[in-house]
Structure formats: structure tokens, C-alpha cells
Design a protein around this motif. Structure first.
Motif, PDB file in Angstrom:
ATOM      1  N   ALA A  23       0.831  -1.202   0.000  1.00  0.00           N
ATOM      2  CA  ALA A  23       0.000   0.000   0.000  1.00  0.00           C
ATOM      3  C   ALA A  23       0.871   1.260   0.000  1.00  0.00           C
ATOM      4  O   ALA A  23       0.548   2.247  -0.676  1.00  0.00           O
ATOM      5  N   LEU A  24       1.976   1.211   0.724  1.00  0.00           N
ATOM      6  CA  LEU A  24       2.897   2.344   0.746  1.00  0.00           C
ATOM      7  C   LEU A  24       3.464   2.606  -0.644  1.00  0.00           C
ATOM      8  O   LEU A  24       3.512   3.743  -1.101  1.00  0.00           O
ATOM      9  N   GLY A  28       2.876   5.923  -3.039  1.00  0.00           N
ATOM     10  CA  GLY A  28       4.006   6.677  -3.572  1.00  0.00           C
ATOM     11  C   GLY A  28       4.130   6.591  -5.074  1.00  0.00           C
ATOM     12  O   GLY A  28       5.103   7.063  -5.650  1.00  0.00           O
ATOM     13  N   GLY A  29       3.159   5.956  -5.727  1.00  0.00           N
ATOM     14  CA  GLY A  29       3.213   5.822  -7.180  1.00  0.00           C
ATOM     15  C   GLY A  29       4.371   4.952  -7.637  1.00  0.00           C
ATOM     16  O   GLY A  29       4.929   5.166  -8.708  1.00  0.00           O
ATOM     17  N   GLY A  30       4.724   3.961  -6.830  1.00  0.00           N
ATOM     18  CA  GLY A  30       5.822   3.061  -7.183  1.00  0.00           C
ATOM     19  C   GLY A  30       7.191   3.625  -6.867  1.00  0.00           C
ATOM     20  O   GLY A  30       8.202   3.046  -7.250  1.00  0.00           O
ATOM     21  N   ARG A  35      11.563  11.635   2.035  1.00  0.00           N
ATOM     22  CA  ARG A  35      12.255  11.104   3.205  1.00  0.00           C
ATOM     23  C   ARG A  35      11.270  10.366   4.117  1.00  0.00           C
ATOM     24  O   ARG A  35      11.598   9.320   4.675  1.00  0.00           O
ATOM     25  N   ALA A  36      10.071  10.891   4.245  1.00  0.00           N
ATOM     26  CA  ALA A  36       9.061  10.264   5.107  1.00  0.00           C
ATOM     27  C   ALA A  36       8.655   8.892   4.571  1.00  0.00           C
ATOM     28  O   ALA A  36       8.510   7.939   5.350  1.00  0.00           O
ATOM     29  N   LEU A  37       8.453   8.780   3.255  1.00  0.00           N
ATOM     30  CA  LEU A  37       8.095   7.488   2.669  1.00  0.00           C
ATOM     31  C   LEU A  37       9.222   6.473   2.832  1.00  0.00           C
ATOM     32  O   LEU A  37       8.974   5.304   3.153  1.00  0.00           O
TER      33      LEU A  37
END
Length: 61
Positions: A23-24, A28-30, A35-37
Motif C-alpha cells: 500500500a505504501l 508513492g506511485g511506485g 524522506r518520510a516514505l
């Protein structure tokens, strides 16, 4: 994750954490461009590894 947390059963299943990782990536669109992601991804990978280890230990017992 510390062994004490694993012993207490506070680790989510590897499958559940894997779904959160997927899901992450989707959010993030792949890509993990912020930095947070990246930090969230790293935290989830550590949690996933702990869950896999806990599941293997449970299966071996």
C-alpha cells in the motif's frame, strides 16, 4: 524489534506487514521519493523481517 516484543506476541503477521508495504508503494506511485516514505518503508521492512522470524520460530516449535 527486540526479542522481548517478539516473545510477547506483539509482532503483526508478515502477510499483514507485506500488505502495508504494498500500500505504501501504491501511495508513492511506485516510488519512495520523500524522506518520510523511505523512513516508513524502512520501518516496515524491519517489522516484516521480525514477523518472518517470529513465524519461523513458531513453526519450528
Amino acid at each position: 524489534m527486540s526479542p522481548d516484543l517478539v516473545t510477547l506476541g506483539s509482532v503483526r503477521s508478515a502477510a499483514v506487514v507485506n500488505e502495508e508495504i504494498r500500500a505504501l508503494w501504491a501511495r508513492g506511485g511506485g516510488q519512495l521519493g520523500t524522506r518520510a516514505l523511505r523512513a516508513e518503508y524502512e520501518r516496515l521492512v524491519v517489522e516484516w523481517a521480525a514477523a518472518v522470524q517470529a513465524e519461523r520460530l513458531t513453526e519450528a516449535a
